[in-house]
Enzyme design. Structure first.
Site, PDB file in Angstrom:
ATOM      1  N   ASP A  97       2.798  12.988  -2.644  1.00  0.00           N
ATOM      2  CA  ASP A  97       2.879  11.751  -3.403  1.00  0.00           C
ATOM      3  C   ASP A  97       3.490  11.786  -4.652  1.00  0.00           C
ATOM      4  OD1 ASP A  97       1.974   9.133  -3.848  1.00  0.00           O
ATOM      5  OD2 ASP A  97       0.355   9.584  -1.942  1.00  0.00           O
ATOM      6  N   ASP A 198       5.399   6.998  -4.834  1.00  0.00           N
ATOM      7  CA  ASP A 198       4.085   5.745  -5.109  1.00  0.00           C
ATOM      8  C   ASP A 198       5.032   4.271  -5.440  1.00  0.00           C
ATOM      9  OD1 ASP A 198       1.108   4.626  -5.158  1.00  0.00           O
ATOM     10  OD2 ASP A 198       1.613   4.919  -6.928  1.00  0.00           O
ATOM     11  N   GLU A 255       7.573   3.646  -0.477  1.00  0.00           N
ATOM     12  CA  GLU A 255       6.077   2.420  -0.886  1.00  0.00           C
ATOM     13  C   GLU A 255       6.676   1.747  -0.946  1.00  0.00           C
ATOM     14  OE1 GLU A 255       2.027   2.016  -1.599  1.00  0.00           O
ATOM     15  OE2 GLU A 255       2.976   2.256  -2.949  1.00  0.00           O
ATOM     16  N   HIS A 331      -4.511   5.163   3.375  1.00  0.00           N
ATOM     17  CA  HIS A 331      -5.515   5.103   1.813  1.00  0.00           C
ATOM     18  C   HIS A 331      -6.002   3.560   1.703  1.00  0.00           C
ATOM     19  CE1 HIS A 331      -2.534   5.160   0.267  1.00  0.00           C
ATOM     20  NE2 HIS A 331      -3.274   5.214  -1.454  1.00  0.00           N
ATOM     21  N   ASP A 332      -5.094   2.836   1.492  1.00  0.00           N
ATOM     22  CA  ASP A 332      -4.896   1.021   0.963  1.00  0.00           C
ATOM     23  C   ASP A 332      -5.637  -0.180   1.938  1.00  0.00           C
ATOM     24  OD1 ASP A 332      -4.447   2.173  -1.444  1.00  0.00           O
ATOM     25  OD2 ASP A 332      -1.950   2.297  -1.170  1.00  0.00           O
TER      26      ASP A 332
HETATM   27  C1  GLC Z   1       0.231   2.492  -4.464  1.00  0.00           C
HETATM   28  C2  GLC Z   1      -0.750   3.235  -3.642  1.00  0.00           C
HETATM   29  C3  GLC Z   1      -2.310   3.081  -4.452  1.00  0.00           C
HETATM   30  C4  GLC Z   1      -2.487   2.691  -6.054  1.00  0.00           C
HETATM   31  C5  GLC Z   1      -1.426   1.971  -6.059  1.00  0.00           C
HETATM   32  C6  GLC Z   1      -1.006   2.731  -7.776  1.00  0.00           C
HETATM   33  O1  GLC Z   1       0.133   0.984  -3.882  1.00  0.00           O
HETATM   34  O2  GLC Z   1      -0.744   3.592  -2.309  1.00  0.00           O
HETATM   35  O3  GLC Z   1      -3.615   3.778  -3.772  1.00  0.00           O
HETATM   36  O4  GLC Z   1      -3.723   2.215  -6.641  1.00  0.00           O
HETATM   37  O5  GLC Z   1      -0.553   2.753  -5.740  1.00  0.00           O
HETATM   38  O6  GLC Z   1      -0.607   3.845  -7.311  1.00  0.00           O
END
Ligand code: GLC
Length: 557
Positions: A97, A198, A255, A331-332
């Protein structure tokens, strides 16, 4: 030219909930090393490791305080190097990540940034003049409250789209970008195989940081057209590609919250030299609240026609231009089988397999989130004390306690459907106490259904969800039709079945799935002597689709 990641399947490991090796109740890198044989057996090509960098852990590692060190609770750099080495020996790649939209407020860059306005690091973050009672604009944080925090000493606000401990990096600062690229090269030189980036669609903030039109919308997804996909984002991605990614054979996965198909055509376009693929959010945000103040919190189930329309749009939109990431959960997000399937005792197994089949036979790179391959379910928590996630806890405080917009009972029902903690309960390895995850007290409760749902029971059972995933992965590895075939949606208005075709040369794959607990009849000519490639039932009834049945036929022309 074919790319190695096109026929790959990626397995996501959320380290704190995967396997604890030292009894402190938190998963660690040694635990991942110990479980490599399991991951190898599944047959995946890549592990995407959620953040393992040093971090105060305000947001489970997404607040990095040292980009070149390991979170002590997970191990140290020597353990990481061993993981990389052991994984490579098994032909499994490791993707890290990369959290560079924001850092931790404990990173030395931010500490220096706060020292004075003329400190060279000041401009590494986004600071605006203001007074304690006048925010620079009306943006809200994804994790509740305003997106600005005031610093008394400087008389300035800094921007944070997430927690106040996660200040936004200023991508308009060239020195900052160069420092990020240097760090990325450091990891790639070590031998890692790419990055999952991310919140990367948020890097470039709009000029002048304008207000969001409706302040009720300011906090949440509706602000994204303003906050995400800024005008210079493409240039930064090109620069990052030129200076870093193009020099290695790694994969780059962005992402991209808020991004649309047209944006993705640019970001993942083969001749654009930006990213290899992106995580888009459309199919996991199809049930927006009429009351925007509630943000993502509701318990509405998505309509199948909406889900199909969204997935089809991305299949068509990126065909031959870019590349899709295929995922149901991470995980989200809540667990796939609870959200899109049916996690009752009767249908959990079959509907988990149905979802697997539908996703893995689409065009793109499939992702499996740890435990999905066992059909792990949502946590089904009933009390607030069971939650750990700051997004969830902050939302409770803001929406229930402070603003009293919904009752505690209702909010707990929403959490039980979509809180991020549904996915973060420990991996269920066996039916011993704590599911084989730890010998200590787990940092978050183990789902009590581990006695029925666990790896030990599934790995050697040819009829398990695990074995079904194994089969899908090996089919993909052998089939250009599955990897490269063009997608054709069948009957978009069908609200019960999701059927589609894939075409490649003289071959066609017909994929049929029933998203309901009723039997259906669907006739796409499948009964006429075509080869059944895979099915989640033990026999084939031709035009009949039993509850949650899913199957695929190979049709030769
Ligand atoms: C992304 C991650 C998430 C995190 C956010 C802030 O969406 O997947 O888990 O809380 O970014 O870094």
């Amino acid at each position: 030219m074919k790319k190695w990641w096109e026929n790959a399947v990626i397995y996501q490991v959320y380290p704190s909930s995967f396997q604890d090796s030292d009894g402190d109740g938190i998963g660690d890198l040694e635990g991942v090393i110990n479980r490599l044989p399991y991951i190898e057996k599944l047959g995946v090509d890549v592990i995407w490791l959620n953040p393992v960098y040093k971090s105060p852990n305000v947001d489970n590692g997404y607040d990095v305080s040292d980009y070149e060190d390991i979170q002590p609770v997970f191990g140290d750099m020597a353990t990481f190097d061993r993981l990389l080495d052991e994984a490579h020996k098994r032909n499994i790649k490791i993707v890290m990540d990369l959290v560079v939209n924001h850092s931790s407020d404990q990173l030395d860059w931010f500490i220096s940034s706060k020292k004075s306005k003329d400190n060279p690091y000041h401009d590494y973050y986004i600071w605006k003049n203001g007074s304690p009672d006048k925010l620079p604009n009306n943006w809200g944080s994804y994790f509740s409250g305003p997106a600005w925090t005031y610093d008394d000493k400087l008389g300035q606000y800094y921007l944070h789209l997430f927690a106040k401990e996660q200040p936004e990096l200023n991508w308009r600062n060239k020195a900052m970008r160069q420092d990020v690229y240097k760090m990325m090269r450091w990891w790639l030189d070590k031998g890692i195989d790419g990055f999952r980036m991310d919140s990367i669609s948020l890097l470039d903030k709009p000029v002048g940081l304008p207000d969001v039109p409706n302040p009720d919308h300011a906090k949440y997804a509706d602000a994204q057209p303003i906050v995400a996909d800024g005008p210079q984002l493409g240039q930064y991605l090109k620069e990052m590609n030129r200076e870093v990614l193009s020099k290695y054979d790694g994969v780059s996965i962005g992402e991209m919250i808020g991004s649309k198909v047209d944006d993705a055509r640019e970001y993942t376009g083969r001749d654009n030299h930006e990213l290899d693929m992106i995580f888009q959010f459309e199919h996991v945000t199809l049930t927006p609240n009429p009351d925007k103040r509630l943000g993502k919190w509701n318990d509405e189930r998505v309509k199948l026609t909406d889900l199909k329309a969204s997935l089809s749009k991305w299949q068509y939109g990126l065909n031959k231009v870019g590349w899709n990431s295929l995922y149901w959960n991470n995980h989200d997000q809540p667990r796939a089988v609870s959200r899109f399937g049916n996690d009752s005792d009767e249908y959990r197994d079959v509907s988990a397999k149905m979802l697997a089949l539908v996703l893995h036979l689409l065009k793109g790179t499939p992702y499996i989130y740890q435990g999905e391959e066992l059909g792990m379910t949502n946590a089904h928590n009933t009390s607030l004390a069971q939650y750990r996630d700051l997004e969830t806890l902050n939302a409770y405080k803001e929406i229930v306690v402070d603003e009293k917009l919904v009752s505690p009972e209702k909010m707990l029902r929403f959490f039980a459907e979509i809180s991020r903690d549904n996915a973060r309960t420990p991996m269920q390895w066996d039916d011993s106490e704590k599911a084989g995850f730890t010998s200590g007290k787990p940092w978050i409760d183990v789902n009590p259904n581990y006695v029925k749902i666990n790896a030990q029971d599934e790995v050697d059972d040819p009829h398990s969800v695990f074995s079904f995933y194994e089969k899908l992965i090996s089919l993909r590895h052998q089939s250009d039709l599955i990897v490269y075939g063009d997608y054709e949606e069948l009957d978009p208005e069908d609200g019960q079945a999701f059927c589609y075709k894939r075409h490649y040369g003289t071959q066609t794959l017909l994929v049929m799935s029933n998203f309901t607990d009723q039997s259906l009849i669907r006739d796409y000519g499948q009964a006429s002597g075509n080869q059944l490639v895979i099915s989640n039932y033990s026999d084939d009834r031709g035009t009949m689709l039993r509850p949650y049945e899913a199957k695929a036929y190979l049709i030769q022309r």
